[in-house]
Design a protein around this motif. Structure first.
Motif, PDB file in Angstrom:
ATOM      1  N   GLU A 177      79.473-176.319 -64.099  1.00 16.55           N
ATOM      2  CA  GLU A 177      78.587-175.656 -64.767  1.00 16.55           C
ATOM      3  C   GLU A 177      77.542-176.354 -65.717  1.00 16.55           C
ATOM      4  O   GLU A 177      76.366-175.980 -66.198  1.00 16.55           O
ATOM      5  CB  GLU A 177      79.156-174.822 -65.707  1.00 16.55           C
ATOM      6  CG  GLU A 177      78.766-173.427 -65.805  1.00 16.55           C
ATOM      7  CD  GLU A 177      79.544-172.391 -66.437  1.00 16.55           C
ATOM      8  OE1 GLU A 177      80.428-172.601 -67.172  1.00 16.55           O
ATOM      9  OE2 GLU A 177      79.669-170.855 -66.116  1.00 16.55           O
ATOM     10  N   TYR A 178      77.848-177.757 -66.237  1.00 15.97           N
ATOM     11  CA  TYR A 178      77.265-178.618 -67.072  1.00 15.97           C
ATOM     12  C   TYR A 178      75.980-179.028 -66.258  1.00 15.97           C
ATOM     13  O   TYR A 178      74.961-179.178 -66.899  1.00 15.97           O
ATOM     14  CB  TYR A 178      77.885-179.614 -67.620  1.00 15.97           C
ATOM     15  CG  TYR A 178      79.212-179.461 -68.550  1.00 15.97           C
ATOM     16  CD1 TYR A 178      78.722-178.737 -69.833  1.00 15.97           C
ATOM     17  CD2 TYR A 178      80.457-179.826 -68.382  1.00 15.97           C
ATOM     18  CE1 TYR A 178      79.967-178.139 -70.578  1.00 15.97           C
ATOM     19  CE2 TYR A 178      81.563-179.389 -69.323  1.00 15.97           C
ATOM     20  CZ  TYR A 178      80.969-178.692 -70.337  1.00 15.97           C
ATOM     21  OH  TYR A 178      82.048-178.163 -71.358  1.00 15.97           O
TER      22      TYR A 178
ATOM     23  N   MET B  79      69.021-169.631 -69.137  1.00 12.01           N
ATOM     24  CA  MET B  79      70.185-168.952 -68.779  1.00 12.01           C
ATOM     25  C   MET B  79      71.196-169.240 -69.593  1.00 12.01           C
ATOM     26  O   MET B  79      71.495-170.112 -70.227  1.00 12.01           O
ATOM     27  CB  MET B  79      70.657-169.605 -67.238  1.00 12.01           C
ATOM     28  CG  MET B  79      71.796-168.800 -66.549  1.00 12.01           C
ATOM     29  SD  MET B  79      71.674-169.056 -64.655  1.00 12.01           S
ATOM     30  CE  MET B  79      73.220-168.439 -64.373  1.00 12.01           C
ATOM     31  N   PHE B  81      75.484-169.256 -69.436  1.00 11.95           N
ATOM     32  CA  PHE B  81      76.575-169.068 -68.537  1.00 11.95           C
ATOM     33  C   PHE B  81      77.885-168.399 -69.001  1.00 11.95           C
ATOM     34  O   PHE B  81      77.992-168.511 -70.328  1.00 11.95           O
ATOM     35  CB  PHE B  81      76.798-170.564 -68.077  1.00 11.95           C
ATOM     36  CG  PHE B  81      75.800-171.186 -67.435  1.00 11.95           C
ATOM     37  CD1 PHE B  81      75.871-171.323 -66.030  1.00 11.95           C
ATOM     38  CD2 PHE B  81      74.832-171.946 -68.175  1.00 11.95           C
ATOM     39  CE1 PHE B  81      74.749-171.913 -65.366  1.00 11.95           C
ATOM     40  CE2 PHE B  81      73.613-172.398 -67.300  1.00 11.95           C
ATOM     41  CZ  PHE B  81      73.539-172.443 -66.143  1.00 11.95           C
ATOM     42  N   GLN B  82      78.598-168.017 -68.078  1.00 11.06           N
ATOM     43  CA  GLN B  82      80.081-167.580 -68.471  1.00 11.06           C
ATOM     44  C   GLN B  82      80.842-168.376 -69.379  1.00 11.06           C
ATOM     45  O   GLN B  82      81.404-167.674 -70.270  1.00 11.06           O
ATOM     46  CB  GLN B  82      80.706-167.080 -67.192  1.00 11.06           C
ATOM     47  CG  GLN B  82      81.858-166.356 -67.434  1.00 11.06           C
ATOM     48  CD  GLN B  82      82.610-165.846 -66.128  1.00 11.06           C
ATOM     49  OE1 GLN B  82      82.112-166.248 -64.826  1.00 11.06           O
ATOM     50  NE2 GLN B  82      83.609-164.900 -66.292  1.00 11.06           N
ATOM     51  N   ASN B  83      80.973-169.493 -68.940  1.00  9.25           N
ATOM     52  CA  ASN B  83      81.908-170.571 -69.759  1.00  9.25           C
ATOM     53  C   ASN B  83      80.935-171.124 -70.796  1.00  9.25           C
ATOM     54  O   ASN B  83      81.243-172.348 -71.186  1.00  9.25           O
ATOM     55  CB  ASN B  83      82.887-171.437 -68.737  1.00  9.25           C
ATOM     56  CG  ASN B  83      83.329-170.701 -68.020  1.00  9.25           C
ATOM     57  OD1 ASN B  83      84.169-169.649 -68.363  1.00  9.25           O
ATOM     58  ND2 ASN B  83      83.525-170.956 -66.525  1.00  9.25           N
ATOM     59  N   ALA B  85      78.864-173.439 -70.976  1.00  8.93           N
ATOM     60  CA  ALA B  85      78.110-174.700 -70.784  1.00  8.93           C
ATOM     61  C   ALA B  85      77.689-175.463 -71.709  1.00  8.93           C
ATOM     62  O   ALA B  85      76.592-175.909 -71.689  1.00  8.93           O
ATOM     63  CB  ALA B  85      77.343-174.515 -69.355  1.00  8.93           C
ATOM     64  N   VAL B  86      78.284-175.433 -73.085  1.00  5.63           N
ATOM     65  CA  VAL B  86      77.682-176.048 -74.186  1.00  5.63           C
ATOM     66  C   VAL B  86      78.115-177.582 -73.941  1.00  5.63           C
ATOM     67  O   VAL B  86      79.261-177.699 -73.868  1.00  5.63           O
ATOM     68  CB  VAL B  86      78.137-175.187 -75.598  1.00  5.63           C
ATOM     69  CG1 VAL B  86      77.999-176.110 -76.729  1.00  5.63           C
ATOM     70  CG2 VAL B  86      77.637-173.931 -75.620  1.00  5.63           C
ATOM     71  N   PHE B  87      77.231-178.280 -74.106  1.00  2.21           N
ATOM     72  CA  PHE B  87      77.531-179.668 -73.768  1.00  2.21           C
ATOM     73  C   PHE B  87      78.390-180.350 -74.675  1.00  2.21           C
ATOM     74  O   PHE B  87      78.187-180.501 -75.966  1.00  2.21           O
ATOM     75  CB  PHE B  87      76.397-180.337 -73.398  1.00  2.21           C
ATOM     76  CG  PHE B  87      75.316-179.907 -72.479  1.00  2.21           C
ATOM     77  CD1 PHE B  87      75.575-179.902 -71.170  1.00  2.21           C
ATOM     78  CD2 PHE B  87      73.962-179.874 -73.125  1.00  2.21           C
ATOM     79  CE1 PHE B  87      74.772-179.492 -70.192  1.00  2.21           C
ATOM     80  CE2 PHE B  87      73.142-179.461 -71.999  1.00  2.21           C
ATOM     81  CZ  PHE B  87      73.359-179.217 -70.675  1.00  2.21           C
ATOM     82  N   PRO B  88      79.722-180.821 -74.435  1.00  4.30           N
ATOM     83  CA  PRO B  88      80.862-181.114 -75.503  1.00  4.30           C
ATOM     84  C   PRO B  88      80.265-182.660 -76.071  1.00  4.30           C
ATOM     85  O   PRO B  88      80.576-182.632 -77.099  1.00  4.30           O
ATOM     86  CB  PRO B  88      81.916-181.165 -74.662  1.00  4.30           C
ATOM     87  CG  PRO B  88      81.289-181.393 -73.131  1.00  4.30           C
ATOM     88  CD  PRO B  88      80.043-181.007 -72.953  1.00  4.30           C
ATOM     89  N   HIS B  89      79.401-183.241 -75.491  1.00  4.17           N
ATOM     90  CA  HIS B  89      79.143-184.424 -75.926  1.00  4.17           C
ATOM     91  C   HIS B  89      77.910-184.746 -76.719  1.00  4.17           C
ATOM     92  O   HIS B  89      77.429-185.632 -77.407  1.00  4.17           O
ATOM     93  CB  HIS B  89      78.913-185.653 -75.025  1.00  4.17           C
ATOM     94  CG  HIS B  89      78.112-185.332 -74.063  1.00  4.17           C
ATOM     95  ND1 HIS B  89      78.289-184.324 -73.025  1.00  4.17           N
ATOM     96  CD2 HIS B  89      76.791-185.787 -73.719  1.00  4.17           C
ATOM     97  CE1 HIS B  89      77.145-184.039 -72.331  1.00  4.17           C
ATOM     98  NE2 HIS B  89      76.196-184.941 -72.683  1.00  4.17           N
ATOM     99  N   MET B  90      77.414-183.197 -77.235  1.00  2.80           N
ATOM    100  CA  MET B  90      76.132-183.434 -78.132  1.00  2.80           C
ATOM    101  C   MET B  90      76.520-182.248 -79.006  1.00  2.80           C
ATOM    102  O   MET B  90      77.314-181.444 -78.885  1.00  2.80           O
ATOM    103  CB  MET B  90      75.125-182.849 -77.162  1.00  2.80           C
ATOM    104  CG  MET B  90      74.468-183.601 -75.903  1.00  2.80           C
ATOM    105  SD  MET B  90      73.387-182.672 -75.362  1.00  2.80           S
ATOM    106  CE  MET B  90      73.329-183.651 -73.589  1.00  2.80           C
ATOM    107  N   SER B 131      80.888-179.147 -79.960  1.00  3.21           N
ATOM    108  CA  SER B 131      81.506-177.977 -79.390  1.00  3.21           C
ATOM    109  C   SER B 131      82.976-177.681 -79.562  1.00  3.21           C
ATOM    110  O   SER B 131      83.123-176.484 -79.697  1.00  3.21           O
ATOM    111  CB  SER B 131      81.062-177.678 -78.173  1.00  3.21           C
ATOM    112  OG  SER B 131      81.728-178.370 -77.214  1.00  3.21           O
ATOM    113  N   ARG B 146      70.399-171.775 -77.381  1.00  2.30           N
ATOM    114  CA  ARG B 146      69.694-172.919 -76.464  1.00  2.30           C
ATOM    115  C   ARG B 146      68.823-172.231 -75.452  1.00  2.30           C
ATOM    116  O   ARG B 146      67.789-172.583 -75.135  1.00  2.30           O
ATOM    117  CB  ARG B 146      70.724-173.448 -75.708  1.00  2.30           C
ATOM    118  CG  ARG B 146      70.487-174.334 -74.874  1.00  2.30           C
ATOM    119  CD  ARG B 146      71.527-175.418 -74.221  1.00  2.30           C
ATOM    120  NE  ARG B 146      72.262-174.466 -73.268  1.00  2.30           N
ATOM    121  CZ  ARG B 146      73.355-174.675 -72.655  1.00  2.30           C
ATOM    122  NH1 ARG B 146      73.936-176.091 -72.867  1.00  2.30           N
ATOM    123  NH2 ARG B 146      74.297-173.964 -71.964  1.00  2.30           N
TER     124      ARG B 146
END
Lengths: 281, 346
Positions: A177-178, B79, B81-83, B85-90, B131, B146
């Motif tokens: 998804e990422y 878009m 997303f369902q999960n 998709a927030v980037f964890p490293h930012m 996140s 976003r």
């Protein structure tokens, strides 16, 4: 049994094993390094570092690591990315690419010796093509560059796969998804690699680099097969002190120096690639 | 202006046909919900509009421009997303600004837009967090911010609220509807939750087995379901069905009672919503089996001639299991379906 004590009981056997067979010999080596028979001394360290071969072997070891590890990292990343994108035949390719892992470092050195030596494949091919009149001794003191290149090639061929398998596992952990989000928000494939794959791969990169860098400082058999005494490295000197010069104290001192360098680089890698709190997957 | 046209879109995965000849036009600034059970093809359709999936046949047009051959980034979409998709490293700031950075906007413009959308989503105090330090609801807000920061023509949302707990979902539902109306974007929103669909949509497309069964306003979908599937899917509890046999001259026999209906000669399905039946002197004879008090209402499951139906009655009525009730369907709320085609009969 008490649930608080149980974990400690369970790790007790392995702890004892490590103490007996790793910690104890390590203490003995350290003792040997810091003594010459009459109490604490730094004489062994003074001896080995003042020897004319020490700076050369130190330089060679570092230079080799500096040349080999970045190339291996780049190659492993490229190969891991390619393998991860394959839909069919992925496992087969991975098995083939990891074959060199099953070959001992001395055997790997001998394989490359068969290519580079005077009657080897490379000479046969070059004289067959008319590039040279008669076979040349490539691995001689007249061609230090070729010696270095041969050792570097053998190392890259032999040990890139260890990084590859770690990185393939790491890439597999990054949720799809990422990448989709990055694509929708306008990141090109290269940007996705830079902004998603690389940063999210940091834990695997740490492991792969630490492992590879430590192994690079311990390089011995490949150098012995291809360079012999033409290309002294730290581990070769350790061997020479122990078995040729029968100077266990000096050998122990160099071993500790290698250990110190390894620890230093490990800490550096962990620091440079650390994941900030709250930023893991 | 961003009208979306989906023309003759079909999608097969191997031998499995996920979408059959989908045609749908979504007006500029319309909030369209794709509603259906899991596996009905709604997410596949959304991903085809996004460009994350390629249609086997058909065309996608956005704002009068054919886009199905373009990369997602060139379609003017964003878009959620369902999960998330927030980037964890930012950090939250970098996440919201990700798309803007990819467009190479100037730093102060990125900062301005990130701060504006963060304020809109009430996360301006979280901009420096990662996140991993956020709750699910906060991550959801980052994902929406976003998308909004891109100022897109079209916003696509794939079950964005399904991972939140019930209370938070209700709160976010209202907030999201307000924010999207304000932003004047066209929205496609995928969900399996009919309450979400009813409460947020301008129009609902009910999907079933890779087809759009009905695309209409929420109230139309509820009152006049185009097919038995819609009638049985929408509404909680859903519509009741009873078999009806023609008695001639527009009269129908349903469970022994004679009711007015359409002029037809083949048997039909009689359908009525649980809340559209009242206790009366004449009507369907129903034996109460289960009585569930729900506060304002009683939900009574009863047996009518061997078929189970549900009725929602006022909780003032004293009903207990075993009672025989006489339920009168409200005539203008009765619907009829053809059991052969499963479609509604006027």
């Amino acid at each position: 049994m008490n649930a608080r004590i149980l974990p400690y009981v369970l790790i007790l056997p392995v702890t004892l094993f490590l103490c007996l067979f790793f910690l104890y010999p390590f203490i003995l080596v350290a003792q040997q390094a810091f003594s010459t028979g009459s109490g604490f001394t730094l004489d062994n360290f003074r001896d080995v570092t003042s020897h004319w071969k020490f700076p050369i072997s130190m330089k060679n070891t570092l230079l080799l690591a500096a040349a080999v590890v970045p190339i291996q990292l780049a190659l492993a990343l490229l190969m891991a990315t390619m393998v991860s994108r394959m839909e069919k035949g992925r496992d087969l390719v991975l098995y083939i690419w990891t074959i060199p892992l099953g070959i001992s470092d001395l055997a790997a050195g001998l394989i490359w010796l068969a290519i580079f030596e005077q009657s080897g494949f490379l000479n046969t091919m070059m004289s067959g093509l008319g590039v040279v009149d008669k076979p040349v001794n490539l691995l001689s003191y007249q061609h230090p560059g070729i010696v270095f290149l041969a050792i570097a090639l053998a190392e890259i061929w032999r040990a890139t796969a260890i990084m590859l398998v770690i990185l393939v596992a790491g890439i597999g952990l990054i949720p799809k998804e990422y990448y989709e989000a990055a694509e929708v928000f306008g990141a090109s494939p290269w940007k996705r690699f830079l902004r998603i794959t690389l940063p999210m791969l940091r834990p695997s990169l740490q492991t792969a680099l630490v492992l590879r860098v430590i192994l690079a400082f311990e390089i011995f058999a490949v150098v012995a097969a291809l360079g012999g005494t033409l290309f002294p490295v730290l581990m070769g000197e350790t061997y020479a002190y122990q078995f040729d010069l029968l100077n266990g104290g000096a050998a122990a001192a160099i071993a500790l120096i290698i250990l110190a360098i390894s620890i230093g680089f490990t800490l550096l890698i962990l620091r440079l690639l650390r994941v900030p709190k709250g930023a893991s997957i | 202006m961003a009208e979306i046209q989906i023309k003759n879109v079909a999608k097969t995965f191997g031998t499995y046909q996920a979408l059959h000849d989908i045609n749908l036009t979504i007006a500029d600034q319309e909030f369209m919900v794709l509603l259906g059970a899991s596996g009905c093809g709604k997410t596949t359709l959304l991903r085809i509009v996004a460009g994350l999936e390629t249609a086997t046949t058909g065309e996608i047009w956005i704002g009068g421009r054919r886009v199905d051959h373009l990369a997602p980034k060139d379609r003017g979409i964003a878009m959620v997303f369902q999960n998330y998709a927030v980037f964890p490293h930012m950090t939250v700031f970098e996440n919201i600004g990700f798309g803007l950075r990819m467009q190479k906007l100037a730093n102060d413009e990125v900062k301005r837009r990130v701060e504006r959308t963060a304020t809109l989503m009430h996360i301006e105090q979280l901009l420096n967090r990662y996140s991993g330090e956020l709750s699910g609801g906060q991550r959801q807000r980052v994902a929406v911010a976003r998308a909004l920061a891109m100022e897109p023509d079209v916003i696509l949302m794939d079950e964005p609220l399904s991972n939140l707990d019930a209370l938070l979902r209700m709160e976010m539902r209202a907030e999201l509807k307000g924010v999207l109306a304000e932003s004047k974007t066209t929205a496609i929103y995928v969900t399996h939750d009919q309450v979400e669909a009813m409460s947020m949509a301008d129009r609902i497309s009910v999907m079933h087995q890779g087809k759009i069964v009905q695309a209409a306003s929420p109230i139309e979908v509820y009152r006049n379901p185009a097919a038995e599937f819609v009638a049985g899917f929408i509404g909680n509890p859903p519509m009741n069905f009873l078999s009806a046999t023609p008695a001639g001259n527009g009269k129908w026999t349903v469970a022994g009672e004679t009711l007015d209906g359409p002029n037809a000669t083949a048997p039909l399905q009689f359908a009525i919503r649980p809340e559209d039946m009242q206790l009366a002197d004449t009507g369907l004879k129903a034996t109460a089996k289960v009585v569930e008090p729900l506060g304002a209402h009683l939900l009574v499951t009863c047996d009518v001639n061997g078929t189970m139906i549900r009725a929602i009655l006022d909780s003032d009525h004293k009903v207990k299991p075993g009672d025989v009730l006489t339920l009168a369907p409200q005539p203008d709320r009765v619907r009829w379906f053809d059991p052969q085609t499963t479609l509604a009969v006027a």
